[in-house]
Design a protein around this motif. Structure first.
Motif, PDB file in Angstrom:
ATOM      1  N   TRP A   1      13.984   4.870  -9.484  1.00  0.00           N
ATOM      2  CA  TRP A   1      14.025   4.599  -7.974  1.00  0.00           C
ATOM      3  C   TRP A   1      12.750   4.020  -7.315  1.00  0.00           C
ATOM      4  O   TRP A   1      13.081   2.955  -6.531  1.00  0.00           O
ATOM      5  CB  TRP A   1      13.783   6.208  -7.644  1.00  0.00           C
ATOM      6  N   VAL A   2      11.723   3.526  -8.124  1.00  0.00           N
ATOM      7  CA  VAL A   2      10.666   2.770  -8.169  1.00  0.00           C
ATOM      8  C   VAL A   2      11.143   1.453  -8.166  1.00  0.00           C
ATOM      9  O   VAL A   2      10.361   0.745  -7.299  1.00  0.00           O
ATOM     10  CB  VAL A   2       9.602   3.195  -8.750  1.00  0.00           C
ATOM     11  N   LEU A   3      11.906   0.807  -9.140  1.00  0.00           N
ATOM     12  CA  LEU A   3      12.364  -0.926  -8.865  1.00  0.00           C
ATOM     13  C   LEU A   3      13.046  -0.515  -8.063  1.00  0.00           C
ATOM     14  O   LEU A   3      13.298  -2.081  -7.196  1.00  0.00           O
ATOM     15  CB  LEU A   3      13.194  -0.587 -10.140  1.00  0.00           C
ATOM     16  N   ARG A   4      14.309   0.557  -7.335  1.00  0.00           N
ATOM     17  CA  ARG A   4      14.852   0.040  -6.673  1.00  0.00           C
ATOM     18  C   ARG A   4      13.926   0.137  -5.032  1.00  0.00           C
ATOM     19  O   ARG A   4      14.193  -0.972  -4.105  1.00  0.00           O
ATOM     20  CB  ARG A   4      15.551   0.873  -5.651  1.00  0.00           C
ATOM     21  N   ILE A   5      13.040   0.595  -4.905  1.00  0.00           N
ATOM     22  CA  ILE A   5      11.885   0.157  -3.278  1.00  0.00           C
ATOM     23  C   ILE A   5      11.583  -0.484  -3.663  1.00  0.00           C
ATOM     24  O   ILE A   5      11.225  -1.017  -2.946  1.00  0.00           O
ATOM     25  CB  ILE A   5      11.390   1.639  -3.477  1.00  0.00           C
ATOM     26  N   ALA A   6      10.309  -1.059  -4.910  1.00  0.00           N
ATOM     27  CA  ALA A   6      10.646  -2.595  -5.200  1.00  0.00           C
ATOM     28  C   ALA A   6      10.722  -4.293  -4.201  1.00  0.00           C
ATOM     29  O   ALA A   6      10.702  -4.044  -3.458  1.00  0.00           O
ATOM     30  CB  ALA A   6      10.391  -3.146  -5.960  1.00  0.00           C
TER      31      ALA A   6
ATOM     32  N   ILE B   1      13.228  -3.509  -2.418  1.00  0.00           N
ATOM     33  CA  ILE B   1      13.121  -2.797  -1.043  1.00  0.00           C
ATOM     34  C   ILE B   1      12.584  -3.387   0.336  1.00  0.00           C
ATOM     35  O   ILE B   1      12.692  -4.270   0.969  1.00  0.00           O
ATOM     36  CB  ILE B   1      14.072  -1.862  -0.061  1.00  0.00           C
ATOM     37  N   CYS B   2      10.669  -3.054  -0.677  1.00  0.00           N
ATOM     38  CA  CYS B   2       9.759  -3.705  -0.264  1.00  0.00           C
ATOM     39  C   CYS B   2       9.545  -5.252  -0.875  1.00  0.00           C
ATOM     40  O   CYS B   2       8.208  -5.710  -0.311  1.00  0.00           O
ATOM     41  CB  CYS B   2       9.170  -2.291  -0.458  1.00  0.00           C
ATOM     42  N   ASN B   3       9.790  -5.948  -0.430  1.00  0.00           N
ATOM     43  CA  ASN B   3       9.612  -7.487  -1.815  1.00  0.00           C
ATOM     44  C   ASN B   3       8.506  -7.572  -2.538  1.00  0.00           C
ATOM     45  O   ASN B   3       7.190  -7.682  -2.202  1.00  0.00           O
ATOM     46  CB  ASN B   3       9.756  -8.072  -0.721  1.00  0.00           C
ATOM     47  N   ILE B   4       8.272  -6.228  -3.344  1.00  0.00           N
ATOM     48  CA  ILE B   4       7.072  -6.099  -3.964  1.00  0.00           C
ATOM     49  C   ILE B   4       7.211  -6.686  -5.276  1.00  0.00           C
ATOM     50  O   ILE B   4       8.444  -6.951  -5.658  1.00  0.00           O
ATOM     51  CB  ILE B   4       6.291  -4.522  -4.492  1.00  0.00           C
ATOM     52  N   LYS B   5       6.827  -8.394  -5.623  1.00  0.00           N
ATOM     53  CA  LYS B   5       7.204  -8.741  -6.605  1.00  0.00           C
ATOM     54  C   LYS B   5       6.514  -8.022  -8.218  1.00  0.00           C
ATOM     55  O   LYS B   5       7.074  -8.562  -8.548  1.00  0.00           O
ATOM     56  CB  LYS B   5       6.042 -10.088  -6.848  1.00  0.00           C
ATOM     57  N   ASN B   6       5.191  -8.293  -8.243  1.00  0.00           N
ATOM     58  CA  ASN B   6       4.957  -7.182  -9.591  1.00  0.00           C
ATOM     59  C   ASN B   6       5.484  -6.098  -9.757  1.00  0.00           C
ATOM     60  O   ASN B   6       4.414  -5.276 -10.169  1.00  0.00           O
ATOM     61  CB  ASN B   6       3.183  -7.967  -9.250  1.00  0.00           C
ATOM     62  N   ALA B   7       6.400  -5.285  -9.910  1.00  0.00           N
ATOM     63  CA  ALA B   7       6.472  -3.217  -9.542  1.00  0.00           C
ATOM     64  C   ALA B   7       5.750  -3.509 -10.808  1.00  0.00           C
ATOM     65  O   ALA B   7       5.666  -2.254 -11.239  1.00  0.00           O
ATOM     66  CB  ALA B   7       7.174  -3.511  -8.629  1.00  0.00           C
ATOM     67  N   LYS B   8       6.898  -3.985 -11.656  1.00  0.00           N
ATOM     68  CA  LYS B   8       6.701  -3.908 -13.318  1.00  0.00           C
ATOM     69  C   LYS B   8       5.504  -3.442 -13.875  1.00  0.00           C
ATOM     70  O   LYS B   8       5.620  -2.794 -14.754  1.00  0.00           O
ATOM     71  CB  LYS B   8       8.250  -4.621 -14.038  1.00  0.00           C
ATOM     72  N   ASP B   9       4.528  -4.656 -13.078  1.00  0.00           N
ATOM     73  CA  ASP B   9       3.592  -4.760 -13.869  1.00  0.00           C
ATOM     74  C   ASP B   9       2.677  -3.180 -12.539  1.00  0.00           C
ATOM     75  O   ASP B   9       2.137  -2.216 -13.636  1.00  0.00           O
ATOM     76  CB  ASP B   9       2.787  -5.965 -13.913  1.00  0.00           C
ATOM     77  N   MET B  10       2.722  -2.678 -11.600  1.00  0.00           N
ATOM     78  CA  MET B  10       2.388  -1.162 -11.322  1.00  0.00           C
ATOM     79  C   MET B  10       2.770  -0.130 -12.017  1.00  0.00           C
ATOM     80  O   MET B  10       1.769   0.484 -11.473  1.00  0.00           O
ATOM     81  CB  MET B  10       2.842  -1.454 -10.062  1.00  0.00           C
TER      82      MET B  10
ATOM     83  N   LYS C   1       0.893  -1.754   0.080  1.00  0.00           N
ATOM     84  CA  LYS C   1      -0.374   0.081   0.058  1.00  0.00           C
ATOM     85  C   LYS C   1       0.968   1.381  -0.127  1.00  0.00           C
ATOM     86  O   LYS C   1       0.582   2.280  -0.656  1.00  0.00           O
ATOM     87  CB  LYS C   1      -0.521  -0.323   0.767  1.00  0.00           C
ATOM     88  N   VAL C   2       1.851   1.508   1.166  1.00  0.00           N
ATOM     89  CA  VAL C   2       3.132   1.895   1.056  1.00  0.00           C
ATOM     90  C   VAL C   2       3.319   2.424  -0.766  1.00  0.00           C
ATOM     91  O   VAL C   2       3.454   3.757  -0.919  1.00  0.00           O
ATOM     92  CB  VAL C   2       4.554   2.183   1.806  1.00  0.00           C
ATOM     93  N   PHE C   3       4.115   1.259  -1.103  1.00  0.00           N
ATOM     94  CA  PHE C   3       4.052   1.213  -2.549  1.00  0.00           C
ATOM     95  C   PHE C   3       3.554   2.058  -3.407  1.00  0.00           C
ATOM     96  O   PHE C   3       3.788   3.106  -4.587  1.00  0.00           O
ATOM     97  CB  PHE C   3       4.714   0.083  -3.078  1.00  0.00           C
ATOM     98  N   ASP C   4       2.261   1.846  -3.060  1.00  0.00           N
ATOM     99  CA  ASP C   4       1.225   2.234  -4.748  1.00  0.00           C
ATOM    100  C   ASP C   4       1.186   3.525  -3.742  1.00  0.00           C
ATOM    101  O   ASP C   4       1.364   4.480  -4.782  1.00  0.00           O
ATOM    102  CB  ASP C   4      -0.511   1.774  -4.110  1.00  0.00           C
ATOM    103  N   ASP C   5       0.739   4.280  -3.010  1.00  0.00           N
ATOM    104  CA  ASP C   5       1.118   5.534  -2.641  1.00  0.00           C
ATOM    105  C   ASP C   5       2.136   5.979  -2.905  1.00  0.00           C
ATOM    106  O   ASP C   5       2.583   7.497  -3.591  1.00  0.00           O
ATOM    107  CB  ASP C   5       1.618   5.479  -0.829  1.00  0.00           C
ATOM    108  N   ILE C   6       3.419   5.936  -2.756  1.00  0.00           N
ATOM    109  CA  ILE C   6       4.374   6.661  -3.711  1.00  0.00           C
ATOM    110  C   ILE C   6       4.589   6.896  -5.724  1.00  0.00           C
ATOM    111  O   ILE C   6       4.820   7.304  -5.839  1.00  0.00           O
ATOM    112  CB  ILE C   6       6.190   5.302  -3.159  1.00  0.00           C
ATOM    113  N   LEU C   7       4.010   5.569  -5.754  1.00  0.00           N
ATOM    114  CA  LEU C   7       3.777   5.557  -7.131  1.00  0.00           C
ATOM    115  C   LEU C   7       3.085   6.707  -7.329  1.00  0.00           C
ATOM    116  O   LEU C   7       3.502   7.754  -8.300  1.00  0.00           O
ATOM    117  CB  LEU C   7       3.225   4.583  -7.578  1.00  0.00           C
ATOM    118  N   TYR C   8       1.717   6.904  -6.718  1.00  0.00           N
ATOM    119  CA  TYR C   8       0.552   8.358  -6.903  1.00  0.00           C
ATOM    120  C   TYR C   8       0.904   9.453  -6.589  1.00  0.00           C
ATOM    121  O   TYR C   8       0.352  10.036  -7.590  1.00  0.00           O
ATOM    122  CB  TYR C   8      -0.977   7.925  -6.283  1.00  0.00           C
TER     123      TYR C   8
END
Length: 111
Positions: free
Chosen positions: A93-98, A100-109, A60-67
């Motif tokens: 930057w977002v891929l680096r965050i993903a 660290i936060c272990n977000i698997k589907n970052a490229k899709d997001m 959710k924080v990752f989503d908020d960062i993207l937005y």
């Protein structure tokens, strides 16, 4: 730690820019005006910005960062070509965050 504090800490840890550029992006060109990325992310989080972060909040924080990044770029005063360069840097930057936060589907997001 609150969600906004977690987001800002994560952004600072993963930033691909030098300190001066990071400061200008995070806090804006004028520290008395809320036009930086941190203000955009806080706006994206809304009332949840000051809630305590939990293990499950990473996505959710990752989503908020993207937005928040999207809001920042939309209100940034520059020609479209320069905004595109910023977006490309933000993608890195977002891929680096993903990572660290272990977000698997970052490229899709990020599209």
């Amino acid at each position: 730690m609150t969600r906004i504090e977690f987001a800002i800490k994560t952004l600072r840890q993963t930033c691909p820019f030098d300190e001066e550029l990071l400061f200008r992006i995070m806090d804006g060109d004028n520290r008395y005006r809320k036009d930086g990325l941190s203000a955009s992310i806080e706006k994206a989080m809304g009332e949840y910005a000051w809630h305590e972060v939990t293990e499950t909040a990473n996505e959710k924080v990752f989503d908020d960062i993207l937005y928040g990044m999207n809001l920042y770029i939309r209100k940034y005063r520059a020609i479209p070509a320069f905004k595109q360069k910023i977006w490309d840097l933000f993608n890195e930057w977002v891929l680096r965050i993903a990572d660290i936060c272990n977000i698997k589907n970052a490229k899709d997001m990020i599209g």
